[in-house]
Design an enzyme around this catalytic site. Structure first.
Site, PDB file in Angstrom:
ATOM      1  N   LYS A   4      29.053  22.925  64.156  1.00 47.77           N
ATOM      2  CA  LYS A   4      28.750  24.414  63.886  1.00 47.77           C
ATOM      3  C   LYS A   4      30.458  25.679  63.698  1.00 47.77           C
ATOM      4  O   LYS A   4      31.119  24.918  64.216  1.00 47.77           O
ATOM      5  CB  LYS A   4      28.401  24.628  65.124  1.00 47.77           C
ATOM      6  CG  LYS A   4      28.008  26.804  64.686  1.00 47.77           C
ATOM      7  CD  LYS A   4      26.789  27.212  65.137  1.00 47.77           C
ATOM      8  CE  LYS A   4      27.088  28.193  66.092  1.00 47.77           C
ATOM      9  NZ  LYS A   4      27.015  28.842  64.162  1.00 47.77           N
ATOM     10  N   ASN A  30      34.921  28.841  56.945  1.00 46.35           N
ATOM     11  CA  ASN A  30      34.096  30.024  56.878  1.00 46.35           C
ATOM     12  C   ASN A  30      34.710  31.572  56.552  1.00 46.35           C
ATOM     13  O   ASN A  30      34.588  31.744  57.300  1.00 46.35           O
ATOM     14  CB  ASN A  30      33.070  29.254  57.721  1.00 46.35           C
ATOM     15  CG  ASN A  30      31.323  30.470  57.647  1.00 46.35           C
ATOM     16  OD1 ASN A  30      31.355  31.061  55.874  1.00 46.35           O
ATOM     17  ND2 ASN A  30      31.263  30.496  58.358  1.00 46.35           N
ATOM     18  N   CYS A  74      31.028  33.512  56.104  1.00 44.53           N
ATOM     19  CA  CYS A  74      29.574  34.406  56.452  1.00 44.53           C
ATOM     20  C   CYS A  74      28.959  35.928  56.809  1.00 44.53           C
ATOM     21  O   CYS A  74      29.450  36.561  57.612  1.00 44.53           O
ATOM     22  CB  CYS A  74      29.762  33.796  57.893  1.00 44.53           C
ATOM     23  SG  CYS A  74      28.587  34.487  59.420  1.00 44.53           S
ATOM     24  N   THR A 100      24.833  31.426  53.026  1.00 46.23           N
ATOM     25  CA  THR A 100      23.530  32.260  52.603  1.00 46.23           C
ATOM     26  C   THR A 100      23.922  33.627  52.055  1.00 46.23           C
ATOM     27  O   THR A 100      24.107  34.121  51.798  1.00 46.23           O
ATOM     28  CB  THR A 100      22.631  32.637  54.377  1.00 46.23           C
ATOM     29  OG1 THR A 100      23.622  33.132  55.206  1.00 46.23           O
ATOM     30  CG2 THR A 100      22.207  31.204  54.936  1.00 46.23           C
ATOM     31  N   GLY A 130      22.492  24.596  49.061  1.00 44.40           N
ATOM     32  CA  GLY A 130      21.492  25.800  49.315  1.00 44.40           C
ATOM     33  C   GLY A 130      20.093  25.427  48.921  1.00 44.40           C
ATOM     34  O   GLY A 130      19.343  24.729  47.888  1.00 44.40           O
ATOM     35  N   GLY A 131      19.168  25.012  50.173  1.00 42.74           N
ATOM     36  CA  GLY A 131      17.398  24.997  49.567  1.00 42.74           C
ATOM     37  C   GLY A 131      17.660  23.402  49.110  1.00 42.74           C
ATOM     38  O   GLY A 131      16.522  22.947  48.867  1.00 42.74           O
ATOM     39  N   THR A 175      19.711  23.828  55.449  1.00 40.55           N
ATOM     40  CA  THR A 175      17.547  24.051  56.888  1.00 40.55           C
ATOM     41  C   THR A 175      16.608  23.138  56.849  1.00 40.55           C
ATOM     42  O   THR A 175      15.829  22.736  57.474  1.00 40.55           O
ATOM     43  CB  THR A 175      17.005  25.368  55.501  1.00 40.55           C
ATOM     44  OG1 THR A 175      18.291  26.186  55.530  1.00 40.55           O
ATOM     45  CG2 THR A 175      15.506  25.714  55.952  1.00 40.55           C
TER      46      THR A 175
HETATM   47  C1  LIG Z   1      20.586  28.309  61.159  1.00 40.55           C
HETATM   48  C2  LIG Z   1      21.735  28.455  60.123  1.00 40.55           C
HETATM   49  C3  LIG Z   1      22.599  28.786  60.608  1.00 40.55           C
HETATM   50  C4  LIG Z   1      24.116  28.726  60.275  1.00 40.55           C
HETATM   51  N1  LIG Z   1      25.043  28.369  60.875  1.00 40.55           N
HETATM   52  C5  LIG Z   1      26.408  28.174  59.428  1.00 40.55           C
HETATM   53  C6  LIG Z   1      27.421  28.833  59.970  1.00 40.55           C
HETATM   54  O1  LIG Z   1      28.290  28.077  61.595  1.00 40.55           O
HETATM   55  N2  LIG Z   1      28.677  27.973  58.949  1.00 40.55           N
HETATM   56  C7  LIG Z   1      28.354  28.544  57.780  1.00 40.55           C
HETATM   57  O2  LIG Z   1      29.525  27.903  57.398  1.00 40.55           O
HETATM   58  N3  LIG Z   1      27.681  28.025  57.661  1.00 40.55           N
HETATM   59  C8  LIG Z   1      26.260  28.865  57.887  1.00 40.55           C
HETATM   60  N4  LIG Z   1      25.105  28.236  58.092  1.00 40.55           N
HETATM   61  C9  LIG Z   1      24.683  28.199  56.678  1.00 40.55           C
HETATM   62  C10 LIG Z   1      24.600  26.785  55.961  1.00 40.55           C
HETATM   63  O3  LIG Z   1      26.328  25.380  56.098  1.00 40.55           O
HETATM   64  C11 LIG Z   1      24.274  26.894  54.204  1.00 40.55           C
HETATM   65  O4  LIG Z   1      25.648  27.063  53.924  1.00 40.55           O
HETATM   66  C12 LIG Z   1      23.010  27.509  53.897  1.00 40.55           C
HETATM   67  O5  LIG Z   1      22.691  27.013  54.966  1.00 40.55           O
HETATM   68  C13 LIG Z   1      22.380  27.312  52.907  1.00 40.55           C
HETATM   69  O6  LIG Z   1      22.190  25.332  52.873  1.00 40.55           O
HETATM   70  P1  LIG Z   1      20.288  25.416  53.113  1.00 40.55           P
HETATM   71  O7  LIG Z   1      19.678  26.112  51.647  1.00 40.55           O
HETATM   72  O8  LIG Z   1      20.797  23.703  52.973  1.00 40.55           O
HETATM   73  O9  LIG Z   1      20.268  25.768  54.468  1.00 40.55           O
HETATM   74  C14 LIG Z   1      24.106  28.533  58.733  1.00 40.55           C
HETATM   75  C15 LIG Z   1      22.417  28.160  57.788  1.00 40.55           C
HETATM   76  C16 LIG Z   1      21.210  28.239  59.571  1.00 40.55           C
HETATM   77  C17 LIG Z   1      20.262  28.028  58.486  1.00 40.55           C
END
Ligand SMILES: Cc1cc2nc3c(=O)[nH]c(=O)nc-3n(C[C@H](O)[C@H](O)[C@H](O)COP(=O)(O)O)c2cc1C
Length: 302
Positions: free
Chosen positions: A45, A127, A130, A192, A242-243, A265
Site C-alpha cells: 500500500k 504513486n 492517486c 484508477t 486495470g480490471g 480489485t
Molecule cells: C481499494 C483500493 C486501494 C488502492 N490503493 C492504492 C494505493 O494505495 N496506491 C496506488 O498506487 N494504487 C492504489 N490503488 C489502485 C490499484 O493499485 C490499481 O492501480 C487499480 O485498482 C487498477 O487495477 P484493478 O482494476 O485490477 O484494481 C487502489 C485500488 C483499490 C481498489
C-alpha cells in the site's frame, strides 16, 4: 516446464504476476489465505512520509463491473512502515516493491533515500496518480511535474524506479515519455479512473470524499488501450493493470505489451486469484507449446 521468469530492467521476478498497491495491504492480511511466496512480487500500500488518516467513510462502493474507492492514502507513515511492516514482508521471500507518495520532488527523494538503505526493498513505485486526495491536479497529469519527481527520485536512489501512471489524462504517452526521459526504469499503468456514485433517496454522494477511483473489469478495455499506446511510445518495461480478473485478462495485457501484470480489485473477490492466474499462465504456455513467457510480450497481431 515453461519459463515464467521476467526481467523488468534490473528487477528480476520468478513470474510476471504482482499484486497491485493498496489492494493487498502489507500482505500479512492475506498470509492465511494464499501462498504468498508464489506471487511474483508484492507491491505495498502506498506510504507517505508522515502517517495519514485517509478519507472519511464510506470509502468503497460497488458499481456495475467495478468498484470505487476513496481510501485517501491511509498509512502509518514511513518510519512506522519500516519498523512494523517491513520485517514480516521481508520474510515472505519474494521481491517487495514499496509504493510511495509525496507532494513535492524533494519529499519523494527523501522517502526514496531512506528506503534505499534497506536491503529488503527491491524497487520503488512512485504513486503520482492517486485520484482521491482532493487536490486540483495529479502529478501524473503534467509531463513536467512527472519529470521533476522521477528525476529527483533517480538522484536519490539506485533502486529500480517504477512510475505509476494515471489514466485521467488526454495523452498518456506524453507522460510516459516524460518519465522515461527523467530516467524511470519501469512504468506501471493504470491507476484508477476518477468517478463517483450517487445515493438517489438522499441525493448525496455515496463516498465520504464524493470523488473516488474506479477499478475492476469496467476499466479493462481502456487500460489495455492505454497500455498499447505506452508500449509503442516508450522502450521501458511495463507492469500492466486495470480490471485483470483471471488468466485470460492477464494474458491479454501481456500480449498488448506488458512484461508483468498486477492484480488489484480481483483480490477482494478471490484472495487466491494471483496464484490461480500464475498456474493458468503456466497451463496456457504448456498447451500452446510456448517455452518462455517473454515470447508473448507485445505479440499482438495488429
Ligand atoms: C481499494 C483500493 C486501494 C488502492 N490503493 C492504492 C494505493 O494505495 N496506491 C496506488 O498506487 N494504487 C492504489 N490503488 C489502485 C490499484 O493499485 C490499481 O492501480 C487499480 O485498482 C487498477 O487495477 P484493478 O482494476 O485490477 O484494481 C487502489 C485500488 C483499490 C481498489
Amino acid at each position: 516446464m515453461p519459463n515464467l521468469s521476467v526481467s523488468l530492467g534490473k528487477l528480476k521476478l520468478a513470474n510476471p504476476l504482482l499484486v497491485a498497491s493498496g489492494t493487498f495491504g502489507y500482505a500479512g492480511e492475506y498470509q492465511d489465505l494464499v501462498s504468498l511466496k508464489k506471487i511474483g512480487a508484492i507491491v505495498t500500500k502506498t506510504i507517505t512520509l508522515k502517517a495519514q488518516k485517509g478519507n472519511p467513510p464510506p470509502r468503497l462502493c460497488e458499481t456495475y463491473s467495478g468498484m470505487l474507492n476513496a481510501i485517501g492514502l491511509e498509512n502509518p507513515g514511513l518510519q512506522a512502515f519500516i519498523d512494523k511492516k517491513l520485517s514480516s514482508l521481508r520474510k515472505i521471500g519474494v521481491p517487495i516493491i514499496v509504493s510511495i507518495a509525496a507532494d513535492t520532488p524533494a519529499q519523494f527523494a527523501r522517502i526514496a533515500r531512506r528506503l534505499s538503505s534497506i536491503k529488503s526493498v527491491a524497487a520503488l513505485e512512485l504513486n503520482i496518480s492517486c485520484p482521491n486526495l482532493g487536490k486540483r491536479g495529479l502529478i501524473a497529469q503534467d509531463p513536467q511535474a512527472t519529470y521533476r519527481v522521477v528525476q529527483a527520485v533517480k538522484k536519490a536512489t539506485s533502486l529500480p524506479v517504477i512510475t505509476k501512471l494515471s489514466p485521467n489524462v488526454t495523452d498518456i504517452s506524453a507522460i510516459a515519455s516524460a518519465a522515461q526521459r527523467a530516467g524511470s526504469d519501469i512504468l506501471s499503468l493504470v491507476n484508477t479512473f476518477f468517478g463517483m456514485a450517487v445515493d438517489l433517496p438522499t441525493r448525496k454522494p455515496i463516498l465520504g470524499n464524493t470523488t473516488g477511483g474506479l477499478s475492476g473489469p469496467a476499466i479493462k478495455p481502456q487500460a489495455l488501450w492505454m497500455l498499447r499506446q505506452v508500449f509503442r511510445a516508450t522502450k521501458l518495461p511495463i507492469i500492466g493493470m486495470g480490471g485483470i480478473m483471471n488468466t485470460r485478462d492477464a494474458l491479454e495485457f501481456i500480449v498488448c505489451g506488458a512484461t508483468a501484470v498486477a492484480v488489484g480489485t480481483a483480490n477482494f473477490v478471490n484472495p487466491r486469484v494471483s496464484v490461480e492466474i500464475i498456474a493458468g499462465i503456466k497451463d496456457y504456455l504448456n498447451k500452446n507449446k510456448i517455452k518462455n513467457i517473454k515470447q508473448l510480450v507485445g505479440s499482438l497481431k495488429a
